[in-house]
Design a protein around this motif. Structure first.
Motif, short mmCIF file in Angstrom:
data_model
loop_
_atom_site.label_atom_id
_atom_site.label_comp_id
_atom_site.label_asym_id
_atom_site.label_seq_id
_atom_site.Cartn_x
_atom_site.Cartn_y
_atom_site.Cartn_z
N GLY A 5 -5.12 9.73 6.81
CA GLY A 5 -4.45 8.92 5.79
C GLY A 5 -3.71 9.79 4.80
O GLY A 5 -3.65 11.02 4.91
N ARG A 18 -15.96 7.86 4.21
CA ARG A 18 -15.69 7.04 3.03
C ARG A 18 -17.00 6.65 2.36
O ARG A 18 -17.88 6.06 2.99
CB ARG A 18 -14.89 5.81 3.43
N GLU A 48 -13.02 10.36 0.07
CA GLU A 48 -12.93 10.73 1.47
C GLU A 48 -11.88 11.83 1.68
O GLU A 48 -12.12 12.80 2.42
CB GLU A 48 -12.57 9.51 2.32
N ARG A 52 0.84 -1.20 0.00
CA ARG A 52 0.00 0.00 0.00
C ARG A 52 0.87 1.25 0.00
O ARG A 52 1.93 1.28 0.64
CB ARG A 52 -0.93 0.01 1.21
N HIS A 57 -11.23 5.93 -1.13
CA HIS A 57 -10.22 6.66 -0.36
C HIS A 57 -10.06 8.09 -0.89
O HIS A 57 -9.97 9.05 -0.12
CB HIS A 57 -8.89 5.91 -0.43
N VAL A 80 -3.78 8.65 -3.85
CA VAL A 80 -4.04 7.24 -4.12
C VAL A 80 -3.31 6.85 -5.39
O VAL A 80 -3.14 7.66 -6.31
CB VAL A 80 -5.54 6.94 -4.26
#
Length: 504
Positions: free
Chosen positions: A245, A432, A414, A172, A411, A249
């Motif tokens: 986070g 989300r 959000e 990730r 993601h 992405v």
């Protein structure tokens, strides 16, 4: 982890295999014949022996053995023809994913209203473009941005994979550094680096050379980065507003084959063009040969020299085949030199066409698509079920890509809501969303209506089931309202006789 201190090779050496591959894919995707010749070394016309390099070893010989690597003979014009099948392939991949806009739904009504506004602000166009770029380069980065001088809301932008230095943790994305060249002068290169970490972005400006990052310099030294100097803190960082986070992405196009054992490249994606470059090279050679047959097959008339008309001293002579009357020629009648010779060569149309179609089908099949997706096989009207059956391979590839896009978009949305709330407020609650991809193949309304009619007459489905079948995109409230209207029109909307009043 801070930005680089400078005086280091850039791009980092471990990215070389990936950047080289992406440069090749980008060249094919661009559809520029000049770039193809430059890539494979076919633009070195005028060499003493253009074929000598084809017998060499190493990268020089490998590229020279490609058709695009064979230089044009001295004194001849370039007659190579390029078929932009790579662009069609990547564009078709994006159309399969986002021909219909995905649906984003959240529980909070206020947040849903703001999300609808953000989604209508060019998000679909950005996703379509990002999907095409990702199909070409093997992956794409998406992140939210905002500028209060431009708009009153945040939006999504795409960052290309060949200008990114990612860091992965257990597969990730945990951090990424984007770079761009903001200035070049006298051999000096100024690069702007943005390192995205959880909750913040680090900005840095470096003055170096083409292959070296160089030394860090103040952000004010470049007009492109001067605006960031007013917003960063003492560490050169700025808050993103999304603390839960990373605000970026990464969506890999497909699973990598080349670098599955490379410790730093194994999580990178694979292009749809990976492995089909020789087939695209052969397709260009086939079409160029076809066009060569057409050029050589042009009808020509060979005339005696006595039929030529002088164009003046030093200007040669010519002959007009459309002239209706000619002056007499004072020569003997039995002179064979007066005969007109017609030259007409055969054009191998069917052979070239069959070869080109087979190559195109093989390219699409190797990339994971069906020929029907790209118009091969005719445009005869068929049902949605038949379309899905004919395009099963394309639908399978689409489904595999949706598995990667759906969680990444959740993601991203959000993060978009969080950044928008951080910059503009509005009382939204970042959360989300649920992401739903629409079916790229729509059912024929007449076929659905006939199916619903048969099921109703057979008493095999309720009104609620039939409405959901005809309108699969509707939610529960819309279905319930439609069922109520149907019952009212049919006169079946009567109360339950067992519940007309309170029991004594």
């Amino acid at each position: 982890m801070p930005l680089p201190t400078g005086d280091t090779a850039w791009p980092p050496p471990h990215l070389s295999p990936a950047l080289t591959a992406m440069h090749t894919w980008d060249t094919w995707w661009s559809g520029d014949p000049d770039r193809l010749e430059q890539l494979y070394g076919g633009s070195t016309g005028g060499a003493p022996d253009p074929k000598r390099a084809q017998y060499a070893g190493g990268a020089l010989g490998r590229f020279a053995r490609w058709w695009w690597g064979s230089p044009t003979a001295p004194g001849e014009r370039r007659t190579k023809l390029h078929v932009p099948v790579a662009g069609d392939l990547c564009g078709g991949s994006a159309d399969l994913l986002f021909s219909e806009p995905p649906r984003f739904t959240v529980a909070d009504p206020t947040t849903q209203a703001r999300l609808d506004t953000l989604a209508d602000d060019g998000l679909l166009a950005t996703l379509q473009t990002a999907a095409e770029i990702g199909a070409a380069l093997g992956g794409i980065y998406l992140r939210p941005v905002y500028d209060k001088d431009i708009a009153d809301r945040a939006w999504v932008t795409a960052e290309h994979a060949d200008r990114a230095l990612p860091e992965f943790t257990w597969g990730r994305l945990s951090a990424v550094t984007f770079w761009r060249i903001v200035r070049e002068e006298d051999g000096q290169v100024w690069r702007h680096l943005q390192r995205h970490e959880r909750g913040r972005i680090l900005h840095g400006l470096y003055q170096g050379t083409k292959d070296n990052l160089g030394r860090p310099v103040p952000l004010e030294d470049s007009e492109a980065t001067a605006g960031h100097a007013k917003t960063v803190d003492d560490e050169g960082a700025v808050a993103t507003g999304y603390d839960t986070g990373l605000d970026v992405v990464y969506i890999p196009n497909q699973t990598s084959r080349r670098w599955r054992c490379h410790p730093k490249l194994k999580d990178w994606g694979r292009s749809d063009l990976d492995g089909v470059e020789p087939l695209m090279d052969a397709l260009d050679e086939t079409y160029s040969s076809w066009m060569r047959d057409i050029r050589l097959g042009k009808g020509r008339i060979v005339v005696p020299e006595t039929y030529l008309q002088s164009n003046g001293p030093g200007r040669g002579a010519s002959w007009n085949p459309d002239q209706e009357a000619f002056a007499g020629v004072s020569v003997l009648r039995n002179n064979d030199g007066l005969a007109l010779t017609v030259a007409q060569f055969a054009i191998r149309v069917q052979e070239h066409k069959d070869t080109a179609e087979d190559l195109v089908n093989q390219i699409l099949r190797s990339a994971g698509y069906s020929g029907q997706t790209f118009g091969i096989g005719g445009d005869v009207a068929v049902t949605a079920t038949e379309v899905t059956a004919r395009e099963r391979r394309s639908m399978t590839t689409r489904g595999r890509k949706v598995l990667r896009w759906r969680p990444a978009l959740a993601h991203l949305v959000e993060a978009l809501l969080a950044v928008d709330a951080y910059a503009f407020g509005g009382g939204t609650v970042p959360q989300r969303p649920t992401v739903e991809f629409e079916d790229s193949v729509q059912e024929d309304p007449l076929a659905l209506a006939n199916t619903a009619d048969v099921l109703r007459r057979a008493e095999a489905a309720s009104t609620d089931t039939l409405v959901r079948m005809v309108h699969p995109e509707w939610d529960d409230d819309q279905v319930a309202a439609e069922v109520q209207r149907i019952q009212v029109e049919a006169g079946t909307a009567v109360p339950d006789p067992m519940q007309t009043g309170d029991l004594p």
